[in-house]
Design an enzyme around this catalytic site. Structure first.
Site, PDB file in Angstrom:
ATOM      1  N   HIS A  56      -0.502   7.647  27.585  1.00 25.01           N
ATOM      2  CA  HIS A  56      -1.290   6.792  28.479  1.00 25.01           C
ATOM      3  C   HIS A  56      -1.124   7.262  29.932  1.00 25.01           C
ATOM      4  O   HIS A  56      -0.031   7.648  30.347  1.00 25.01           O
ATOM      5  CB  HIS A  56      -0.796   5.344  28.431  1.00 25.01           C
ATOM      6  CG  HIS A  56      -1.059   4.641  27.137  1.00 25.01           C
ATOM      7  ND1 HIS A  56      -1.881   5.122  26.140  1.00 25.01           N
ATOM      8  CD2 HIS A  56      -0.598   3.439  26.685  1.00 25.01           C
ATOM      9  CE1 HIS A  56      -1.919   4.254  25.142  1.00 25.01           C
ATOM     10  NE2 HIS A  56      -1.138   3.235  25.435  1.00 25.01           N
ATOM     11  N   ARG A  74       0.823  -1.225   0.000  1.00 24.81           N
ATOM     12  CA  ARG A  74       0.000   0.000   0.000  1.00 24.81           C
ATOM     13  C   ARG A  74       0.849   1.265   0.000  1.00 24.81           C
ATOM     14  O   ARG A  74       0.459   2.281  -0.579  1.00 24.81           O
ATOM     15  CB  ARG A  74      -0.880   0.052   1.262  1.00 24.81           C
ATOM     16  CG  ARG A  74      -2.170  -0.700   1.173  1.00 24.81           C
ATOM     17  CD  ARG A  74      -3.082  -0.300   2.350  1.00 24.81           C
ATOM     18  NE  ARG A  74      -2.491  -0.638   3.639  1.00 24.81           N
ATOM     19  CZ  ARG A  74      -2.643  -1.820   4.225  1.00 24.81           C
ATOM     20  NH1 ARG A  74      -3.365  -2.748   3.668  1.00 24.81           N
ATOM     21  NH2 ARG A  74      -2.089  -2.049   5.398  1.00 24.81           N
ATOM     22  N   CYS A 130       3.242  -0.814  25.461  1.00 28.06           N
ATOM     23  CA  CYS A 130       3.399   0.579  25.901  1.00 28.06           C
ATOM     24  C   CYS A 130       3.019   0.802  27.374  1.00 28.06           C
ATOM     25  O   CYS A 130       3.741   1.465  28.121  1.00 28.06           O
ATOM     26  CB  CYS A 130       2.582   1.502  25.006  1.00 28.06           C
ATOM     27  SG  CYS A 130       1.005   0.820  24.472  1.00 28.06           S
TER      28      CYS A 130
END
Ligand code: 25A
Ligand code: L14
Length: 340
Positions: free
Chosen positions: A246, A42, A133
């Site tokens: 986060h 792509r 993460c």
């Protein structure tokens, strides 16, 4: 000492994490000789600038790796399962961001501030795994507490940004906010429900136990990184309408008693940690402030009044940087300096 320059690949270079890896390589002046960017078909042909040079993205194949020393991968779990062994076979060590290899006992799972020596195990399979993460930022903050006072049990709730699910999710939050403000219905594609003005207790897929995979990554990866299977851990992972960084509420039961002052003391000198803790003056870690930063911010440090040896803390970090790209590039640097 003249630093040896390496031939470096970034696989998944067009994604949210891949793009940030390029920035980190530039910021950390990584010693690079030949450089190559890979993604899926792509993105093949897409041009990306790196250090004043333009690189054309190539489609990743199993022949992409010959003559290269390090490949930083962030192209998803299935892509990594397919291509990382081919890279290792060609002598190009993989530092992989996906969840594919993390719990493989032959593959090290590394956070440089916590277990840098584990990098040496790259020799087993030619692959090093970068943790999840939410786990990375938590162990950066927990390691000094663990080393000084021991940890018996952790109770975690996360407040996770959409950037973790890639570029598509960031666009989805933006579009849903716009739709709601214009009085239209938000369209949910990446997540099963609208994320705008919502909180979803659902990250990654669910297991038979009732936990989500994201929650169990925090349990299993934390134990592997700290090399301690005895720590009891339970987590609830929640997606919130935050673009990046986060936040985590972590309740810690230590083995030895620790006062808040002692906890602050060990956190103040810990690598990669910054304490922001003056709630009377509205000072505590915030997602918006952590954005673009490599540090893990810790605040709201207080005694848990319900048990003997309990401490509550609030941990915030940029999940695309320290939670992914920065940590990967730091591992690459350790490899470059000590092993390659
Ligand atoms: O499987 P996992 O481990 O759970 O990972 C799932 C996703 O999480 C991100 C990453 O998304 C991954 O796809 N991710 C991985 N590790 C992460 C970490 N530690 C992490 N997020 C946080 N912390 P992403 O969008 O950030 O990056 C995807 C990248 O992977 C490339 N890629 C995909 N398949 C590949 C491949 N590269 C090589 N070979 C393959 N077979 C992908 O390149 C991108 O660089 P791309 O060319 O496929 O996509 C370029 C642009 O197109 C968008 N896009 C993605 N999927 C589709 C799409 N567009 C249309 N249709 C799609 N189906 C992307 O958003 C990107 O902008
Ligand atoms: O690295 O936030 O295992 O949707 C997979 C889920 C990264 C974050 C991983 C998310 C994660 C991602």
């Amino acid at each position: 000492m003249v630093e040896k320059k390496l031939n470096v690949i970034v696989a998944g270079a067009t994604g949210a994490v891949g793009a940030q890896m390029l920035t980190c390589l530039e910021e950390q002046s990584f010693p690079i000789n030949n450089f190559k960017l890979l993604a899926s078909s792509r993105s093949a042909g897409k041009k990306i600038k790196f250090r004043d040079e333009t690189f054309v993205v190539e489609e990743m194949t199993k022949n992409s790796f010959k003559g290269y020393d390090i490949a930083l991968f962030s192209a998803g779990g299935s892509t990594s399962l397919e291509f990382a062994p081919a890279s290792a076979e060609a002598g190009c060590v993989v530092v992989d961001n996906s969840s594919a290899w993390r719990m493989d006992t032959d593959i090290p799972l590394v956070v440089p501030e916590v277990n840098p020596d584990a990098v040496a195990q790259y020799k087993n399979k030619g692959i090093i795994a970068n943790p999840n993460c939410s786990t990375i930022q938590m162990v950066v903050a927990l390691n000094p507490i663990y080393r000084n006072f021991g940890i018996k049990r952790l109770v975690i709730s996360t407040y996770q940004a959409v950037s973790g699910s890639g570029v598509k999710a960031v666009n989805e939050l933006r579009e849903q906010v716009r739709a709601v403000m214009e009085g239209k219905s938000p369209v949910a594609k990446v997540y099963p429900h609208p994320i705008a003005f919502n909180a979803l207790p659902h990250i990654d897929s669910f297991l038979d136990s009732g936990y989500s995979k994201e929650e169990m990554k925090m349990v299993n990866e934390t134990r592997k990184i700290l090399n301690d299977e005895t720590i009891m851990i339970t987590a609830t992972a929640v997606r919130v309408p935050v673009f990046n960084s986060h936040s985590e509420s972590v309740n810690i039961e230590t083995k030895e008693h620790a006062t808040c002052e002692q906890i602050r003391g060990v956190l103040n000198t810990a690598p990669g940690v910054k304490v922001l803790d003056d709630p009377q003056n509205n000072v505590y870690p915030l997602a918006l402030d952590a954005h673009g930063n490599d540090l893990t911010f810790v605040g709201r440090i207080r005694q848990d009044l319900s048990i003997e040896n309990g401490i509550d803390i609030w941990i915030v970090s940029d999940n695309i940087r320290k939670g992914a790209a920065t940590n990967t590039v730091q591992i690459g640097r350790l490899l470059a300096e000590k092993y390659l």
